[in-house]
Write a protein that holds these residues in place. Structure first.
Motif, PDB file in Angstrom:
ATOM      1  N   ALA A  41     -39.703 -24.467  16.122  1.00 56.33           N
ATOM      2  CA  ALA A  41     -39.518 -23.122  15.582  1.00 56.33           C
ATOM      3  C   ALA A  41     -38.616 -22.289  16.488  1.00 56.33           C
ATOM      4  N   ALA A  42     -38.810 -22.398  17.800  1.00 56.46           N
ATOM      5  CA  ALA A  42     -37.968 -21.648  18.734  1.00 56.46           C
ATOM      6  C   ALA A  42     -36.511 -22.108  18.648  1.00 56.46           C
ATOM      7  N   LEU A  43     -36.289 -23.399  18.510  1.00 59.80           N
ATOM      8  CA  LEU A  43     -34.924 -23.909  18.378  1.00 59.80           C
ATOM      9  C   LEU A  43     -34.287 -23.437  17.065  1.00 59.80           C
ATOM     10  N   MET A  44     -35.089 -23.392  16.002  1.00 56.43           N
ATOM     11  CA  MET A  44     -34.581 -22.880  14.722  1.00 56.43           C
ATOM     12  C   MET A  44     -34.091 -21.441  14.870  1.00 56.43           C
ATOM     13  N   VAL A  45     -34.876 -20.624  15.542  1.00 53.50           N
ATOM     14  CA  VAL A  45     -34.508 -19.217  15.715  1.00 53.50           C
ATOM     15  C   VAL A  45     -33.243 -19.111  16.568  1.00 53.50           C
ATOM     16  N   ALA A  46     -33.163 -19.898  17.636  1.00 57.38           N
ATOM     17  CA  ALA A  46     -31.987 -19.838  18.513  1.00 57.38           C
ATOM     18  C   ALA A  46     -30.719 -20.239  17.759  1.00 57.38           C
ATOM     19  N   VAL A  47     -30.769 -21.337  17.020  1.00 58.75           N
ATOM     20  CA  VAL A  47     -29.598 -21.776  16.262  1.00 58.75           C
ATOM     21  C   VAL A  47     -29.222 -20.728  15.218  1.00 58.75           C
ATOM     22  N   HIS A  48     -30.224 -20.120  14.610  1.00 63.37           N
ATOM     23  CA  HIS A  48     -29.951 -19.071  13.632  1.00 63.37           C
ATOM     24  C   HIS A  48     -29.203 -17.904  14.263  1.00 63.37           C
ATOM     25  N   HIS A  49     -29.665 -17.464  15.413  1.00 57.69           N
ATOM     26  CA  HIS A  49     -29.019 -16.325  16.072  1.00 57.69           C
ATOM     27  C   HIS A  49     -27.590 -16.655  16.518  1.00 57.69           C
ATOM     28  N   TYR A  50     -27.358 -17.890  16.898  1.00 54.78           N
ATOM     29  CA  TYR A  50     -26.037 -18.269  17.382  1.00 54.78           C
ATOM     30  C   TYR A  50     -25.067 -18.618  16.254  1.00 54.78           C
ATOM     31  N   ALA A  51     -25.595 -19.197  15.164  1.00 56.47           N
ATOM     32  CA  ALA A  51     -24.679 -19.768  14.167  1.00 56.47           C
ATOM     33  C   ALA A  51     -25.102 -19.542  12.725  1.00 56.47           C
ATOM     34  N   GLY A  52     -26.081 -18.654  12.464  1.00 57.20           N
ATOM     35  CA  GLY A  52     -26.534 -18.528  11.086  1.00 57.20           C
ATOM     36  C   GLY A  52     -26.919 -17.143  10.628  1.00 57.20           C
ATOM     37  N   SER A  53     -26.843 -16.135  11.474  1.00 56.86           N
ATOM     38  CA  SER A  53     -27.280 -14.799  11.059  1.00 56.86           C
ATOM     39  C   SER A  53     -26.124 -14.030  10.434  1.00 56.86           C
ATOM     40  N   ASP A 333     -15.520 -27.211  21.608  1.00 59.83           N
ATOM     41  CA  ASP A 333     -15.937 -27.227  20.210  1.00 59.83           C
ATOM     42  C   ASP A 333     -17.136 -26.294  20.021  1.00 59.83           C
ATOM     43  N   ALA A 334     -17.137 -25.520  18.944  1.00 62.31           N
ATOM     44  CA  ALA A 334     -18.181 -24.512  18.729  1.00 62.31           C
ATOM     45  C   ALA A 334     -19.562 -25.141  18.662  1.00 62.31           C
ATOM     46  N   ARG A 335     -19.697 -26.288  18.010  1.00 62.69           N
ATOM     47  CA  ARG A 335     -21.007 -26.952  17.912  1.00 62.69           C
ATOM     48  C   ARG A 335     -21.484 -27.416  19.279  1.00 62.69           C
ATOM     49  N   LEU A 336     -20.557 -27.942  20.080  1.00 61.74           N
ATOM     50  CA  LEU A 336     -20.916 -28.356  21.437  1.00 61.74           C
ATOM     51  C   LEU A 336     -21.302 -27.146  22.273  1.00 61.74           C
ATOM     52  N   LEU A 337     -20.620 -26.031  22.069  1.00 54.16           N
ATOM     53  CA  LEU A 337     -20.941 -24.818  22.813  1.00 54.16           C
ATOM     54  C   LEU A 337     -22.358 -24.352  22.507  1.00 54.16           C
ATOM     55  N   VAL A 338     -22.720 -24.322  21.229  1.00 53.81           N
ATOM     56  CA  VAL A 338     -24.073 -23.901  20.849  1.00 53.81           C
ATOM     57  C   VAL A 338     -25.110 -24.841  21.464  1.00 53.81           C
ATOM     58  N   ALA A 339     -24.865 -26.132  21.388  1.00 49.58           N
ATOM     59  CA  ALA A 339     -25.801 -27.107  21.955  1.00 49.58           C
ATOM     60  C   ALA A 339     -25.909 -26.947  23.469  1.00 49.58           C
ATOM     61  N   THR A 340     -24.799 -26.690  24.132  1.00 47.08           N
ATOM     62  CA  THR A 340     -24.804 -26.525  25.585  1.00 47.08           C
ATOM     63  C   THR A 340     -25.579 -25.276  25.999  1.00 47.08           C
ATOM     64  N   VAL A 341     -25.347 -24.181  25.287  1.00 48.26           N
ATOM     65  CA  VAL A 341     -26.058 -22.934  25.608  1.00 48.26           C
ATOM     66  C   VAL A 341     -27.561 -23.115  25.408  1.00 48.26           C
TER      67      VAL A 341
END
Length: 378
Positions: A41-53, A333-341
């Motif tokens: 759930a925490a990972l879902m929220v983080a990905v949402h804030h970075y790439a889905g809001s 790459d944006a996807r790699l950046l999100v994963a790295t952060v």
């Protein structure tokens, strides 16, 4: 979080025990699956804030500079539903709080909540403020007096902005704790928790309709039914399923899907109602399986560590993470950046848990228990 089960009371001839409460189920091991869902759930929220809001999907936004749906279209379609992780947190909170408070008094409940919530929260305020000061341009820094008020965790009740917007969920949690404390003070039983669920649900429905602001504030209609679902699920886990608990859970689902729709209309403008209901329903079914023992054989102890990272990750990831993305976007790459952060904040969360939460919790626990001992002595 090991489950402590009371020993069955010896049955009397005149008043059978089963008329008062369902029989207890055998003691079960730690629910590692719940730890895993918390981290998910925490990972879902983080990905949402970075790439889905919707905030990062606006043209010229301060994080990516252009709509994230153009930067990562496939990731965006899934990340747009990550906000449901918050509702998942609320359900799990109802489940875990009821489990951890069984057989404990209000003093133990109060101490456990303070040592669990405040150390990582205080660190997050200092860390996030430092990031905003060192890397300006994405988020505005609050005034010193508002930052100081944030340390109380009561800023939402005072009409003051939070250092990080994700702290709004703590205001819902605190109101849940305050209400549930009244039940804990009388001693938790099956009947009392059921009555509490029904009474709280009724207040959450009636208060807004009556335009009664004080009761609406206390009843927290935006989050009430998710917490109630968690309470009902724990009663299923502890005492077994019955029609009454299924009815409470069904009502929580029906009211919950409405709240999902309202949140989409008011805040989450990039996702659809049907998809959010499907995702939330799937989660509830998984929690039902956990409550009824389907995951009891799961013994992956690393999930306990993963679960301990959830709270620090949630507190730390948003403002600081989007600020880092702003500085680093275009370098990879944006996807790699999100994963790295996200990986970086997971590592930081482990450090906070190991070197902030655990030592501070021991100190606070000793201090609070000593203070309560003086109160009893006085």
């Amino acid at each position: 979080m090991s489950v402590v089960v009371d020993r069955p009371t010896q049955q009397l001839r005149t008043v059978p025990v089963h008329r008062h409460r369902p029989p207890l189920r055998p003691e079960r091991p730690r629910l590692y699956a719940v730890d895993g869902i918390r981290l998910l759930a925490a990972l879902m929220v983080a990905v949402h804030h970075y790439a889905g809001s919707w905030r990062v999907d606006r043209p010229g936004n301060a994080v990516w500079g252009r709509p994230v749906s153009e930067v990562m279209p496939t990731v965006f379609r899934f990340a747009a539903y990550g906000w449901i992780g918050v509702e998942i947190f609320f359900v799990i909170s109802g489940f875990v709080i009821c489990m951890s408070c069984w057989g404990r008094g209000p003093r133990q409940f109060f101490v456990s909540r303070v040592i669990r919530l405040y150390p990582a929260y205080w660190f997050a305020i200092v860390f996030t403020t430092a990031v905003v000061v060192a890397l300006p341009g994405v988020w505005e820094r609050l005034s010193a007096r508002d930052i100081l008020l944030n340390f109380t965790m009561l800023q939402s009740g005072s009409g003051v902005d939070s250092v990080d917007g994700v702290y709004w969920t703590l205001w819902s949690e605190l109101r849940f704790y305050l209400l549930f404390l009244a039940v804990v003070a009388t001693g938790l039983t099956y009947r009392k928790v059921v009555v509490f669920c029904c009474a709280w649900g009724a207040a959450a429905m009636l208060a807004p309709a009556a335009h009664f602001a004080p009761l609406t504030l206390a009843a927290n209609p935006e989050g009430a039914w998710f917490f109630i679902a968690g309470l009902a699920l724990y009663l299923m886990h502890r005492f077994g399923q019955d029609l009454l608990l299924w009815g409470i859970l069904a009502m929580a689902w029906l009211m919950g899907q409405r709240q999902l729709g309202l949140r989409i209309d008011d805040f989450e403008h990039v996702s659809g109602w049907r998809g959010s209901v499907v995702a939330f329903t799937g989660f509830l079914l998984v929690m039902v399986a956990i409550a009824l023992g389907a995951t009891d054989r799961l013994r992956w102890k690393w999930l306990a560590t993963a679960g301990s990272l959830t709270y620090p990750l949630y507190l730390l990831h948003y403002v600081a993470g989007t600020t880092l993305i702003n500085r680093l976007q275009g370098t990879m790459d944006a996807r790699l950046l999100v994963a790295t952060v996200i990986a970086g904040f997971l590592a930081l969360s482990w450090l906070v848990h190991r070197y902030v939460e655990r030592p501070a919790a021991r100190v606070l626990k000793r201090g609070l228990e000593g203070a309560f001992g003086r109160v009893r002595g006085a």
